[in-house]
Design a protein around this motif. Structure first.
Motif, PDB file in Angstrom:
ATOM      1  N   TRP A  58       0.806  -1.225   0.000  1.00 38.28           N
ATOM      2  CA  TRP A  58       0.000   0.000   0.000  1.00 38.28           C
ATOM      3  C   TRP A  58       0.841   1.278   0.000  1.00 38.28           C
ATOM      4  CZ3 TRP A  58       0.876   3.170   4.145  1.00 38.28           C
ATOM      5  CH2 TRP A  58       1.362   2.599   5.326  1.00 38.28           C
ATOM      6  N   LEU A  62       0.691   0.776  -3.897  1.00 38.01           N
ATOM      7  CA  LEU A  62      -0.537   1.463  -4.315  1.00 38.01           C
ATOM      8  C   LEU A  62      -0.407   2.981  -4.316  1.00 38.01           C
ATOM      9  CD1 LEU A  62      -3.483   1.168  -5.132  1.00 38.01           C
ATOM     10  CD2 LEU A  62      -4.092   1.153  -2.706  1.00 38.01           C
ATOM     11  N   THR A  66      -0.588   5.076  -7.735  1.00 39.10           N
ATOM     12  CA  THR A  66      -1.601   6.116  -7.949  1.00 39.10           C
ATOM     13  C   THR A  66      -0.956   7.430  -8.375  1.00 39.10           C
ATOM     14  OG1 THR A  66      -3.012   5.097  -6.257  1.00 39.10           O
ATOM     15  CG2 THR A  66      -3.514   7.376  -6.875  1.00 39.10           C
ATOM     16  N   SER A  96       0.788  14.826  -6.458  1.00 37.17           N
ATOM     17  CA  SER A  96       1.113  13.425  -6.752  1.00 37.17           C
ATOM     18  C   SER A  96       2.474  13.057  -6.179  1.00 37.17           C
ATOM     19  CB  SER A  96       1.109  13.189  -8.270  1.00 37.17           C
ATOM     20  OG  SER A  96      -0.134  13.532  -8.831  1.00 37.17           O
TER      21      SER A  96
END
Length: 205
Positions: A58, A62, A66, A96
């Motif tokens: 994660w 992840l 993302t 980001s």
């Protein structure tokens, strides 16, 4: 026009690189959940807490993936970024980058702590006291006088199960450490690229 084009091209490359690194991080963490590719350790709850935290899944996985997708979208001017101005693209890129930076940093710290503590395995307690017993735990945390990372003689003599537990632990957490470090460097490059693109465009105007 040229500075903004260079910034967009760099974002495309960095987005692809971060996405690839995120997949590697997720794969390395998945391997740590299945020592020797044996699912029974996970089912019996005999997987170390560092692997169970899943920061490679994660955090370095992840969260970074993302961020990589968002960075790539700004670079290719795709979707909602098709008509966005430079300032909006830079802001999206920086947000980001912050997400990726946080995920990679969490994964990096966890991997470092995991390498310091050593693997979770079954070992002979009599090696440390006079009681003859086997149990699961972190035997290398009690070896203050010897660093198992440099003393290869401990790799096959302390952990009794899973077989090659130390090799598995060191290999995949070292991979996670290196991948998350690469992610951190790529994020820093992207932040610099975003600021340079904005600064050069403002000077051009």
């Amino acid at each position: 026009m040229l500075p903004s084009l260079c910034m967009l091209a760099c974002s495309r490359i960095l987005g692809l690189s971060l996405g690839t690194a995120a997949l590697f991080a997720a794969g390395a963490n998945m391997a740590l959940l299945f020592p020797n590719w044996d699912v029974t350790y996970l089912l019996r709850g005999l997987v170390g807490r560092h692997a169970m935290l899943g920061t490679g899944l994660w955090g370095g996985g992840l969260m970074v993936l993302t961020a990589a997708i968002l960075i790539s979208l700004t670079g290719w001017r795709y979707g909602c970024f098709r008509k966005s101005g430079l300032c909006r693209s830079v802001l999206a890129g920086l947000l980001s980058s912050g997400l990726a930076l946080l995920g990679a940093l969490i994964c990096f710290v966890t991997s470092g702590v995991a390498l310091k503590d050593g693997p979770f395995c079954m070992f002979d307690v009599s090696s440390f006291n006079q009681t003859q017993a086997w149990k699961y735990g972190y035997p290398f945390r009690d070896l203050h006088s010897r660093n198992y990372l440099y003393d290869r003689s401990l790799w096959n003599s302390v952990c009794l199960e899973p077989s090659k537990a130390v090799v598995w632990h060191v290999a995949f957490f070292s991979a996670l450490l290196c991948v998350s470090l690469l992610q951190l460097l790529l994020v820093v490059v992207h932040i610099i690229n975003s600021f340079l693109g904005l600064f050069c465009s403002l000077c051009e105007k």
